[in-house]
Design a protein around this motif. Structure first.
Motif, short mmCIF file in Angstrom:
data_model
loop_
_atom_site.label_atom_id
_atom_site.label_comp_id
_atom_site.label_asym_id
_atom_site.label_seq_id
_atom_site.Cartn_x
_atom_site.Cartn_y
_atom_site.Cartn_z
N LEU A 172 0.82 -1.21 0.00
CA LEU A 172 0.00 0.00 0.00
C LEU A 172 0.86 1.26 0.00
CD1 LEU A 172 -2.75 -1.02 2.57
CD2 LEU A 172 -2.66 -1.43 0.11
N PHE A 173 0.44 2.23 -0.81
CA PHE A 173 1.14 3.51 -0.86
C PHE A 173 0.11 4.63 -0.94
CE2 PHE A 173 3.50 7.05 -2.61
CZ PHE A 173 4.70 6.98 -1.93
N ASP A 174 -0.10 5.32 0.17
CA ASP A 174 -0.99 6.47 0.23
C ASP A 174 -0.29 7.64 -0.47
OD1 ASP A 174 -2.50 8.71 0.96
OD2 ASP A 174 -2.94 7.93 2.96
N SER A 175 -0.93 8.18 -1.50
CA SER A 175 -0.31 9.27 -2.26
C SER A 175 -0.26 10.58 -1.48
CB SER A 175 -1.08 9.50 -3.57
OG SER A 175 -2.34 10.07 -3.31
N HIS A 176 -1.10 10.70 -0.43
CA HIS A 176 -1.23 11.94 0.35
C HIS A 176 -1.68 13.11 -0.52
CE1 HIS A 176 1.78 10.38 3.63
NE2 HIS A 176 0.64 9.70 3.60
N THR A 177 -2.32 12.81 -1.64
CA THR A 177 -2.82 13.83 -2.54
C THR A 177 -3.91 13.20 -3.39
OG1 THR A 177 -2.18 15.49 -4.20
CG2 THR A 177 -1.04 13.37 -4.29
N THR A 178 -4.22 13.80 -4.51
CA THR A 178 -5.20 13.24 -5.44
C THR A 178 -5.01 13.88 -6.81
OG1 THR A 178 -7.56 12.74 -5.74
CG2 THR A 178 -7.02 14.95 -4.92
N GLY A 179 -5.76 13.43 -7.80
CA GLY A 179 -5.75 14.08 -9.11
C GLY A 179 -4.44 13.95 -9.86
N LEU A 180 -4.00 15.06 -10.46
CA LEU A 180 -2.81 15.06 -11.30
C LEU A 180 -1.55 14.68 -10.53
CD1 LEU A 180 -3.47 18.25 -13.46
CD2 LEU A 180 -3.30 15.90 -14.32
N ALA A 181 -1.44 15.13 -9.28
CA ALA A 181 -0.26 14.80 -8.49
C ALA A 181 -0.22 13.30 -8.19
CB ALA A 181 -0.27 15.60 -7.19
N MET A 188 9.63 10.96 -3.94
CA MET A 188 8.83 11.82 -4.81
C MET A 188 7.64 12.41 -4.06
SD MET A 188 7.22 10.83 -8.54
CE MET A 188 6.33 12.04 -9.52
N ARG A 189 6.98 11.60 -3.24
CA ARG A 189 5.84 12.09 -2.45
C ARG A 189 6.26 13.21 -1.49
NH1 ARG A 189 2.96 7.70 1.20
NH2 ARG A 189 4.99 7.82 2.22
N ASP A 190 7.44 13.07 -0.91
CA ASP A 190 7.94 14.09 0.02
C ASP A 190 8.19 15.42 -0.68
OD1 ASP A 190 7.82 12.32 2.11
OD2 ASP A 190 9.96 11.84 2.09
N LYS A 191 8.39 15.37 -2.00
CA LYS A 191 8.64 16.58 -2.78
C LYS A 191 7.38 17.12 -3.46
CE LYS A 191 13.51 15.49 -3.72
NZ LYS A 191 14.05 16.72 -3.12
N THR A 245 -1.59 17.22 4.35
CA THR A 245 -0.48 17.09 5.27
C THR A 245 0.34 15.84 4.95
OG1 THR A 245 -1.79 15.82 6.86
CG2 THR A 245 -1.85 18.21 7.06
N ASP A 246 1.41 15.65 5.73
CA ASP A 246 2.29 14.51 5.52
C ASP A 246 1.66 13.18 5.88
OD1 ASP A 246 4.25 16.19 4.62
OD2 ASP A 246 5.33 16.29 6.52
N ASP A 247 0.50 13.22 6.54
CA ASP A 247 -0.20 11.97 6.84
C ASP A 247 -1.49 11.83 6.03
OD1 ASP A 247 -1.62 13.91 8.13
OD2 ASP A 247 -1.70 12.91 10.08
N GLY A 248 -1.62 12.62 4.97
CA GLY A 248 -2.74 12.46 4.05
C GLY A 248 -4.04 13.09 4.48
N LYS A 249 -3.99 14.00 5.45
CA LYS A 249 -5.20 14.69 5.91
C LYS A 249 -5.28 16.08 5.28
CE LYS A 249 -6.24 11.43 8.98
NZ LYS A 249 -5.07 10.53 8.86
N LEU A 250 -6.49 16.65 5.27
CA LEU A 250 -6.67 18.03 4.81
C LEU A 250 -6.68 18.95 6.03
CD1 LEU A 250 -9.38 18.30 1.99
CD2 LEU A 250 -7.05 19.17 1.94
N ALA A 251 -5.81 19.93 6.03
CA ALA A 251 -5.72 20.87 7.15
C ALA A 251 -5.79 22.30 6.62
CB ALA A 251 -4.41 20.66 7.91
N VAL A 252 -6.38 23.18 7.42
CA VAL A 252 -6.52 24.58 7.02
C VAL A 252 -5.16 25.27 7.06
CG1 VAL A 252 -7.53 26.81 7.64
CG2 VAL A 252 -8.90 24.72 7.80
#
Length: 282
Positions: free
Chosen positions: A115-124, A152-155, A194-201
């Protein structure tokens, strides 16, 4: 060892690219009223948006069942794959991560699941998926691929520009920052994955004409060179997105720029009139 790359349909990968790179795509189920549509299968994205615009119902993303996951994995095993690397949308906005982890822990599995959580979505997310597929073709093993994807995810970073009315309903904002928004004042909220795949303000009550400068400030804050910048929008935010694209061409002249429409699964999370800006550092 034969490695499959599996992603979900929120990643922006067309059929030709998927075929050329041997990428498997799991269609996300989208719920409109009592009707379920599988993204990228039942209707084209534009047709689904037309249905949403003509409907009084809200578009929602349904959970991918463990049965569906098991069937997908069995199909890959039957095709001779021994391992599958699953690169999926950020865990903070969907339950796919939870169900994949449950399957990966199950004693009876059709193949080895990584498993690899992208921590993003869409084009990234799509950039990560395509890179993984290229590494498979280069005969890299699973450990090497996951290590390079992590770098790559860290960048990679993604910011959502939104009035958060939709996100308030879904509860996907994770850090509890008080949010003030007023559609009449055209105020927007900037959120980051965020770095754990959550959405933060990241910032609140921002007018769109100032939001660009806040995003650019965030991009430049690390002092690193940006190689790729990606914009995603819907019809209602397309004019703003194209203006931003022109500004980025001036402010980041060496950066490769890309713009495309939001996938229905992403709009189901963030709502109408939203923008996503993602970038990758060198």
């Amino acid at each position: 060892m034969k490695i499959a790359i599996l992603t979900d349909s929120s990643a922006v990968i067309d059929a030709d690219a998927a075929a050329n790179l041997d990428i498997k795509i799991l269609a996300l189920p989208l719920l409109l009223g009592q009707k379920v549509y599988y993204e990228g299968q039942d209707l084209r994205d534009g047709e689904l948006f037309d249905l949403v615009n003509d409907s009084k119902e809200t578009l929602n993303i349904a959970s991918v069942s463990r049965k569906t996951l098991a069937q997908q994995m069995q199909t890959l095993a039957d095709a001779g794959y021994t391992d599958v690397i699953c690169i999926y949308l950020a865990n903070g906005i969907n339950a796919l991560d939870e169900n994949l982890r449950a399957y990966a822990k199950a004693e009876a599995r059709a193949l080895n699941v990584h498993l690899f959580d992208s921590h993003t979505t869409g084009l990234a997310q799509a950039k990560l998926v395509r890179q993984a597929a290229k590494l498979v073709k280069a005969n890299e093993d699973v450990a090497q691929i996951l290590a390079k994807l992590s770098v790559m995810r860290d960048k990679t970073q993604t910011i959502v520009i939104d009035d958060i009315r939709n996100l308030r309903k879904t509860g996907y904002v994770s850090n509890g920052t008080p949010v003030v928004g007023n559609a009449l004042l055209h105020l927007k909220t900037l959120l980051e994955f965020t770095d754990d795949g959550k959405l933060a303000v990241l910032d609140t009550s921002v007018r769109m004409k100032k939001a660009y400068h806040k995003v650019l400030e965030q991009i430049n804050s690390s002092g690193q060179v940006v190689t790729d910048l990606m914009l995603m929008c819907d019809e209602a935010s397309a004019e703003t997105a194209n203006k931003w694209l022109q500004k980025f061409q001036t402010d980041l002249p060496e950066t490769k720029l890309e713009i495309t429409q939001l996938k229905p699964s992403i709009r189901a999370h963030v709502g109408e009139k939203s923008l996503l800006v993602s970038w990758i550092y060198a």
